[in-house]
Design a protein around this motif. Structure first.
Motif, mmCIF file in Angstrom:
data_model
loop_
_atom_site.group_PDB
_atom_site.id
_atom_site.type_symbol
_atom_site.label_atom_id
_atom_site.label_comp_id
_atom_site.label_asym_id
_atom_site.label_seq_id
_atom_site.Cartn_x
_atom_site.Cartn_y
_atom_site.Cartn_z
ATOM 1 N N ARG A 18 63.995 41.518 32.978
ATOM 2 C CA ARG A 18 64.848 42.698 33.046
ATOM 3 C C ARG A 18 66.296 42.323 32.731
ATOM 4 N NH1 ARG A 18 63.698 44.720 38.416
ATOM 5 N NH2 ARG A 18 61.543 44.112 38.039
ATOM 6 N N ALA A 19 66.729 41.205 33.292
ATOM 7 C CA ALA A 19 68.113 40.783 33.063
ATOM 8 C C ALA A 19 68.332 40.419 31.599
ATOM 9 C CB ALA A 19 68.433 39.584 33.953
ATOM 10 N N VAL A 20 67.346 39.712 31.020
ATOM 11 C CA VAL A 20 67.481 39.298 29.623
ATOM 12 C C VAL A 20 67.487 40.525 28.720
ATOM 13 C CG1 VAL A 20 66.282 38.137 27.751
ATOM 14 C CG2 VAL A 20 66.572 36.983 29.921
ATOM 15 N N ALA A 21 66.602 41.478 29.030
ATOM 16 C CA ALA A 21 66.518 42.678 28.193
ATOM 17 C C ALA A 21 67.830 43.444 28.206
ATOM 18 C CB ALA A 21 65.379 43.578 28.685
ATOM 19 N N ARG A 22 68.573 43.342 29.318
ATOM 20 C CA ARG A 22 69.862 44.030 29.362
ATOM 21 C C ARG A 22 70.916 43.301 28.544
ATOM 22 N NH1 ARG A 22 69.239 44.934 34.761
ATOM 23 N NH2 ARG A 22 70.625 43.224 35.282
ATOM 24 N N THR A 23 70.791 41.972 28.417
ATOM 25 C CA THR A 23 71.888 41.214 27.803
ATOM 26 C C THR A 23 71.691 40.954 26.310
ATOM 27 O OG1 THR A 23 70.784 39.221 28.554
ATOM 28 C CG2 THR A 23 72.617 40.002 29.881
ATOM 29 N N VAL A 24 70.467 41.086 25.822
ATOM 30 C CA VAL A 24 70.307 40.770 24.387
ATOM 31 C C VAL A 24 71.009 41.836 23.541
ATOM 32 C CG1 VAL A 24 68.216 39.400 24.497
ATOM 33 C CG2 VAL A 24 68.057 41.892 24.411
ATOM 34 N N PRO A 25 71.520 41.437 22.361
ATOM 35 C CA PRO A 25 72.281 42.379 21.526
ATOM 36 C C PRO A 25 71.382 43.344 20.772
ATOM 37 C CG PRO A 25 72.242 40.214 20.500
ATOM 38 C CD PRO A 25 71.510 40.083 21.790
ATOM 39 N N TRP A 26 70.956 44.398 21.453
ATOM 40 C CA TRP A 26 70.079 45.383 20.821
ATOM 41 C C TRP A 26 70.782 46.096 19.666
ATOM 42 C CZ3 TRP A 26 65.131 45.162 21.629
ATOM 43 C CH2 TRP A 26 64.634 44.710 22.842
ATOM 44 N N ARG A 27 72.108 46.276 19.831
ATOM 45 C CA ARG A 27 72.798 47.086 18.818
ATOM 46 C C ARG A 27 72.816 46.390 17.455
ATOM 47 N NH1 ARG A 27 78.284 49.494 21.020
ATOM 48 N NH2 ARG A 27 78.215 47.608 22.264
ATOM 49 N N ALA A 28 73.037 45.049 17.476
ATOM 50 C CA ALA A 28 73.029 44.310 16.206
ATOM 51 C C ALA A 28 71.660 44.406 15.563
ATOM 52 C CB ALA A 28 73.401 42.851 16.455
ATOM 53 N N LEU A 29 70.616 44.242 16.405
ATOM 54 C CA LEU A 29 69.258 44.315 15.858
ATOM 55 C C LEU A 29 68.983 45.715 15.320
ATOM 56 C CD1 LEU A 29 66.794 42.382 15.689
ATOM 57 C CD2 LEU A 29 65.814 43.743 17.525
ATOM 58 N N ALA A 30 69.458 46.735 16.050
ATOM 59 C CA ALA A 30 69.223 48.109 15.595
ATOM 60 C C ALA A 30 69.952 48.365 14.286
ATOM 61 C CB ALA A 30 69.691 49.092 16.668
ATOM 62 N N ALA A 31 71.178 47.822 14.164
ATOM 63 C CA ALA A 31 71.930 48.017 12.917
ATOM 64 C C ALA A 31 71.201 47.353 11.753
ATOM 65 C CB ALA A 31 73.338 47.455 13.070
ATOM 66 N N GLY A 32 70.818 46.069 11.946
ATOM 67 C CA GLY A 32 70.116 45.355 10.880
ATOM 68 C C GLY A 32 68.779 46.002 10.561
ATOM 69 N N GLY A 33 68.031 46.347 11.609
ATOM 70 C CA GLY A 33 66.716 46.958 11.401
ATOM 71 C C GLY A 33 66.820 48.324 10.743
ATOM 72 N N GLY A 34 67.794 49.119 11.197
ATOM 73 C CA GLY A 34 67.974 50.451 10.614
ATOM 74 C C GLY A 34 68.295 50.374 9.140
ATOM 75 N N LEU A 35 69.251 49.492 8.809
ATOM 76 C CA LEU A 35 69.590 49.344 7.386
ATOM 77 C C LEU A 35 68.396 48.786 6.619
ATOM 78 C CD1 LEU A 35 72.048 49.574 5.415
ATOM 79 C CD2 LEU A 35 72.119 47.103 5.558
ATOM 80 N N GLY A 36 67.660 47.870 7.264
ATOM 81 C CA GLY A 36 66.484 47.299 6.603
ATOM 82 C C GLY A 36 65.462 48.357 6.261
ATOM 83 N N LEU A 37 65.221 49.263 7.201
ATOM 84 C CA LEU A 37 64.255 50.350 6.944
ATOM 85 C C LEU A 37 64.760 51.243 5.813
ATOM 86 C CD1 LEU A 37 62.984 51.528 10.430
ATOM 87 C CD2 LEU A 37 61.804 50.173 8.724
ATOM 88 N N LEU A 38 66.071 51.509 5.840
ATOM 89 C CA LEU A 38 66.657 52.343 4.781
ATOM 90 C C LEU A 38 66.453 51.682 3.415
ATOM 91 C CD1 LEU A 38 68.193 54.974 5.231
ATOM 92 C CD2 LEU A 38 70.302 53.712 4.859
ATOM 93 N N ILE A 39 66.692 50.363 3.381
ATOM 94 C CA ILE A 39 66.546 49.619 2.116
ATOM 95 C C ILE A 39 65.074 49.648 1.666
ATOM 96 C CG2 ILE A 39 66.598 47.294 1.151
ATOM 97 C CD1 ILE A 39 69.125 46.805 2.749
#
Lengths: 233, 508
Positions: A18-39
């Motif tokens: 739970r603690a790790v899930a709160r601290t990992v940078p989800w936003r960076a992954l979401a940005a990269g993944g979102g752009l990746g899906l768009l591409i």
């Protein structure tokens, strides 16, 4: 403290998750993944009249975008404060990777499905390529943490990954071709090479997951706050 | 004591304020410029750029460059440096945020927009370095004694200007999206965009010119006044765009209050628009007419010089090259006999320029008797190809005859063309489509192709194996019979005193 759930060597894994899930940078992954899906969706959005090669390139670029997002996955601004906790680094990194794995699998499935069926390259081969890009990002981050005790290696690793991704197709020797098209007869051989690369990266990554037995670099203790140097007087 | 305490404060501090802060901007720009040059991605990009350029330029153009091609070849690779600069400058803009020193910097006299200006200026040294590399690459080719044509300064400016443009984009991105992932993702998108944008060649004429480096579909060399690329407008567009992006970065970091920045931004956008409109007007009418004239009636723009029995007609930019053509023609003539060695010839430079650089078009053989076609490129395979064309005209009288010729005369043509070359068998491989020296093959030339059968090749190789003087004596002594139309290969071998060929002797 009452401990619930599974433990590993006395460490409460469930609470750590739970603690790790709160601290990992989800936003960076979401940005990269979102752009990746768009591409990856570009061939579909442009009406599917693009050939197989642009679709493959789009898929590769999408995988690279996701890997760039994942390069930040081991960023932990509080790393220097958690160096002393009983949970070993292998466990902490392992938990982060365990959180990433299902997301990456889901994301890659979606990206593959976004490419129109007639243009889609052989899934197994291109999956190995995407996994290699992801492994390069994570191994790079793990190496930076292992070697330099970097708290946030993401930015440097993303730069390294990008430079590698731009230069590899330009500089790859012809008798060790990696970036081939499915029509090319060397597709199978090239993907044996990709598999070798992936294996080597995973091995290197696994070695980097541990805490170093001794600190590299300057001798003596160093602290980010700069207060624990040897006294001078 | 009172005298010291009531002394007026020095006015120097206030009057020197603005100048001091500009000094700070330049100091910061020098520091950031040094750091940027030492960033790993920039160093790697420079290393790859230099190695790639040296490797590509080393054997390029077969040692006979045309400068109107060399200037365009400097444009692509600097984009790699530009992308690295985008990444580096973006990270530099985020550095104070990354280490949380923004608050310390905000107490200084250097306002945020001045710091942005310093980051923008830090790109200039890299761009200057690229300009030096571009200049060196061009000078390397231009200083060769074999170079012809004219380069365009506007084409040479594209490399450094695109580095400036990418750098300005990096600063703007750092101000708009201050997250480290933004620059790598932008670069991936740009690369992918370039893949998809370059898909349909020649489509939508005006949009093709919006990207920094615009390539062409054709590798043909044209006289520089027929190229018709809006190079100066494009350089203006790039300069305007780089300036617009840079001033936008200033506007977004607090420079919007200054009327000079706002006016500058408006002027830069206007400059970009002027450039964009100027570059999208297509090929000018007079260039299109000049292209047709150069293709249909090249003699109107060419000047001719006579040497011995040959007249050499070249476009003005290629006049220095007539000496090299004459050397090949003299070699071929010296091996011909039966009066053919004195046959008057016209070596005329011909091009197919009607499509500009949009695509390659085949050149039809010259229908005029005694006229040999020479192209705009020279050296490498072009030299033996020209020798074959000269030999065809010496033997048959017309270049057009080459396509229909399929008899024993081909042996004479090929021997006359190649025997005077330093290494005839290597040149034989070079003029043949499949690079073979045995069996049948198509022989390339600037215009018509020749068909060599296996029998022709066999007799030719046997003739080339003889000592040259002996072979020359046999060829010259039997010239009339060897060059008679419809002579069979078997008969040619017999006349030359060689064994009858065993290979098949049918043209496809």
């Amino acid at each position: 403290m009452p401990v619930t759930g599974a433990t590993a060597g006395g460490v409460p894994v469930a609470e750590l998750v739970r603690a790790v899930a709160r601290t990992v940078p989800w936003r960076a992954l979401a940005a990269g993944g979102g752009l990746g899906l768009l591409i990856a969706a570009v061939p579909r959005l442009t009406g599917g009249d693009a050939g197989g090669w642009p679709a493959l390139t789009a898929l590769r670029a999408g995988a690279l975008a996701f890997a760039l997002g994942a390069a930040f996955w081991l960023d932990d601004p509080a790393r220097h404060t958690t160096a002393v906790v009983p949970a070993r680094r292998a466990l902490r990194h392992g938990l982060r990777l365990a959180l990433l794995a299902p997301v990456a699998a889901l994301w890659w499935t979606a990206a593959l499905l976004l490419v129109p069926r007639p243009l889609r390259p052989p899934a197994a081969g291109v999956t190995v390529e995407a996994a290699t890009a992801l492994a390069l990002a994570l191994t790079g981050a793990a190496f930076a943490v292992h070697r330099r005790e970097a708290a946030r290696p993401g930015q440097a690793v993303a730069g390294f990954l990008l430079v590698t991704a731009v230069l590899a197709p330009l500089l790859c020797p012809e008798d060790w071709a990696l970036f081939v098209t499915p029509e090319d007869e060397s597709w199978a051989v090239a993907h044996d090479r990709w598999t070798v690369l992936l294996g080597a990266l995973l091995l290197a990554g696994a070695l980097c997951l541990t805490e170093p037995a001794r600190r590299y670099g300057r001798r003596g203790l160093r602290s980010p706050s700069g207060t624990s140097g040897p006294s001078r007087g | 004591m009172t005298a010291t305490t009531t002394a007026p404060p020095s006015p120097a501090v206030t009057t020197h304020g603005p100048r001091a802060s500009w000094t700070a901007v330049f100091a910061l720009a020098a520091f950031e410029g040094r750091r940027l040059l030492c960033r790993v991605p920039v160093l790697v990009a420079f290393a790859v750029y230099l190695v790639w350029t040296v490797w590509r330029t080393h054997g390029a153009y077969d040692g006979h460059p045309a400068l109107q091609d060399v200037d365009r070849a400097t444009q692509g690779p600097p984009v790699l440096v530009g992308l690295a600069v985008l990444l580096g400058v973006h990270q530099a803009v985020l550095r104070s945020r990354r280490y949380d020193t923004d608050r310390h910097l905000s107490v200084l006299v250097v306002q945020p927009w001045r710091r942005t200006a310093a980051h923008l200026l830090s790109v200039v040294p890299v761009a200057l370095l690229v300009a030096v590399c571009v200049g060196a690459q061009f000078a390397w080719q231009a200083l060769k004694p074999t170079a012809v044509g004219h380069g365009s300064p506007a084409e040479l400016l594209v490399g450094p200007l695109s580095v400036l443009l990418f750098g300005a984009f990096g600063v703007l991105l750092g101000r708009l999206l201050p997250v480290p992932l933004a620059a790598p993702l932008l670069i991936v998108s740009l690369l992918l965009f370039s893949v998809f944008a370059s898909g349909p060649p020649g489509a939508a004429g005006w949009s093709r010119w919006l990207v920094p480096s615009v390539g062409e579909n054709s590798f043909a060399t044209l006289p520089s006044d027929l190229i018709g690329r809006p190079a100066a407008w494009h350089a203006l567009y790039l300069a305007g765009l780089a300036l617009s992006v840079a001033l936008a970065a200033l506007l977004f970091s607090g420079g919007a209050r200054l009327w000079s920045v706002r006016a500058g931004a408006a002027a830069a956008v206007a400059l970009t628009l002027v450039g964009a409109v100027g570059q999208s007007r297509g090929v000018p009418e007079e260039t299109a007419e000049a292209r047709v004239r150069a293709t249909v009636a090249p003699e109107k723009t060419q000047r001719c010089v006579a040497r011995d029995a040959t007249v050499y007609c070249a476009f003005p930019e290629w006049e220095p090259r007539t000496g090299e053509w004459a050397a090949v023609v003299d070699d071929v003539r010296s091996l011909a006999g039966g009066g053919a060695e004195k046959r008057p010839l016209t070596v005329r430079q011909r091009i197919e320029a009607r499509h500009g650089l949009d695509g390659d078009a085949a050149l039809a053989a010259s229908p005029r008797p005694g006229e040999v076609t020479v192209g705009t490129s020279w050296g490498g395979n072009r030299t033996p190809e020209f020798a074959v064309a000269v030999a065809v005209v010496l033997v048959t009288g017309r270049e057009e005859a080459a396509g229909a010729m399929c008899d024993g005369r081909i042996v004479t043509v090929m021997w006359t063309a190649l025997a005077g070359r330093p290494d005839p068998v290597t040149d034989l491989r070079r003029v043949r489509l499949d690079d073979s020296a045995t069996g049948g093959a198509v022989v390339l030339s600037q215009t018509e192709t020749l068909q060599m059968t296996a029998a022709h090749t066999e007799v030719l190789r046997a003739l080339l194996d003889l000592p040259r003087d002996e072979a020359a004596a046999r060829v010259k002594g039997n010239w009339a019979e060897l060059t008679a139309p419809e002579v069979t290969t078997r008969r040619v071998a017999q006349v030359l005193g060689l064994g009858a060929p065993e290979g098949e002797d049918e043209c496809q």
